[in-house]
Design a protein around this motif. Sequence first.
Motif, short mmCIF file in Angstrom:
data_model
loop_
_atom_site.label_atom_id
_atom_site.label_comp_id
_atom_site.label_asym_id
_atom_site.label_seq_id
_atom_site.Cartn_x
_atom_site.Cartn_y
_atom_site.Cartn_z
N LEU A 126 -41.88 13.10 61.83
CA LEU A 126 -40.48 13.38 62.15
C LEU A 126 -39.63 12.27 61.54
O LEU A 126 -39.87 11.09 61.80
CB LEU A 126 -40.25 13.42 63.65
N SER A 127 -38.64 12.64 60.74
CA SER A 127 -37.77 11.65 60.09
C SER A 127 -36.32 11.96 60.43
O SER A 127 -35.89 13.11 60.41
CB SER A 127 -37.93 11.71 58.57
N LYS A 128 -35.58 10.86 60.73
CA LYS A 128 -34.15 10.98 60.98
C LYS A 128 -33.51 9.69 60.49
O LYS A 128 -33.99 8.59 60.81
CB LYS A 128 -33.89 11.17 62.48
N PRO A 158 -35.77 11.60 70.67
CA PRO A 158 -34.31 11.56 70.81
C PRO A 158 -33.67 12.82 70.23
O PRO A 158 -34.17 13.40 69.27
CB PRO A 158 -33.90 10.32 70.02
N GLY A 159 -32.56 13.25 70.82
CA GLY A 159 -31.86 14.45 70.36
C GLY A 159 -31.28 14.27 68.96
O GLY A 159 -31.13 13.17 68.45
N GLY A 160 -30.96 15.38 68.35
CA GLY A 160 -30.36 15.37 67.02
C GLY A 160 -31.14 16.25 66.06
O GLY A 160 -32.04 16.98 66.43
N THR A 161 -30.78 16.15 64.78
CA THR A 161 -31.43 16.93 63.74
C THR A 161 -32.47 16.06 63.06
O THR A 161 -32.17 14.97 62.58
CB THR A 161 -30.40 17.45 62.72
N GLN A 179 -39.36 21.40 57.48
CA GLN A 179 -38.19 22.14 57.93
C GLN A 179 -37.36 21.24 58.82
O GLN A 179 -37.87 20.27 59.37
CB GLN A 179 -38.58 23.43 58.64
N GLU A 180 -36.07 21.55 58.91
CA GLU A 180 -35.19 20.79 59.80
C GLU A 180 -35.21 21.44 61.18
O GLU A 180 -35.21 22.66 61.30
CB GLU A 180 -33.76 20.78 59.25
N ILE A 181 -35.24 20.58 62.20
CA ILE A 181 -35.20 21.07 63.57
C ILE A 181 -34.14 20.31 64.33
O ILE A 181 -33.82 19.17 64.00
CB ILE A 181 -36.57 20.93 64.27
N THR A 182 -33.60 20.93 65.34
CA THR A 182 -32.61 20.27 66.20
C THR A 182 -33.19 20.18 67.60
O THR A 182 -33.67 21.17 68.15
CB THR A 182 -31.30 21.06 66.23
N ILE A 183 -33.14 18.98 68.13
CA ILE A 183 -33.69 18.73 69.46
C ILE A 183 -32.54 18.41 70.40
O ILE A 183 -31.63 17.70 70.08
CB ILE A 183 -34.71 17.58 69.44
#
Length: 183
Positions: A126-128, A158-161, A179-183
């Motif tokens: 997971l990368s942000k 943590p929340g976000g894309t 793929q991009e995911i939003t939490i």
Amino acid sequence: MKINNLNRYSNNKRRRHIVIIVAVVCLSTISYGAYWYFYQQNKDDKPVLTLPDRQVGETNYSHPNKDEQNPTFDNDDNNQKKLTPQQNAPATSPIPVSITRVDRSPLQVGVIINELLSSGTCTLKLSKPGLSDITQTVEIFNGPSYTTCRGFSIDNVPGGTWKLTIIINSENRSGSTSQEITI
């Protein structure tokens, strides 16, 4: 005169009892014969397929039951292609992989690898921007005609894309999908 009337009454009563008994025996015999006939007619029919009570398109992600883990086929000559590990896969071709589901809280990701692999690992990344990458590695798992990852479960993301990447490594080959995911 009284004795004659008494005999007549007794004979009528006896006849009624005999008629009732004969009628009960006949109805019982007919009912049993009909039951037996229909039972024998339907005995060779295939069982009716019952489906779980869920809406069309809804997928059950619970653990597979015993039959789903080890399915058997009635007819092996049904022209289904039986896959073998690393079948016809050139050493340089990428491993085909797809993300099948993403559930949140905790983050759980389902993966399907579209060929059978004998061994290997699955890595979730997971990368942000601005945050450290989150990674988790699990072993691959072979089903009857597919390969998947043992399962990913990550708490407290943590929340976000986020950019979700799955990387498969097996012997000298690899494959990935993102793929991009939003939490």
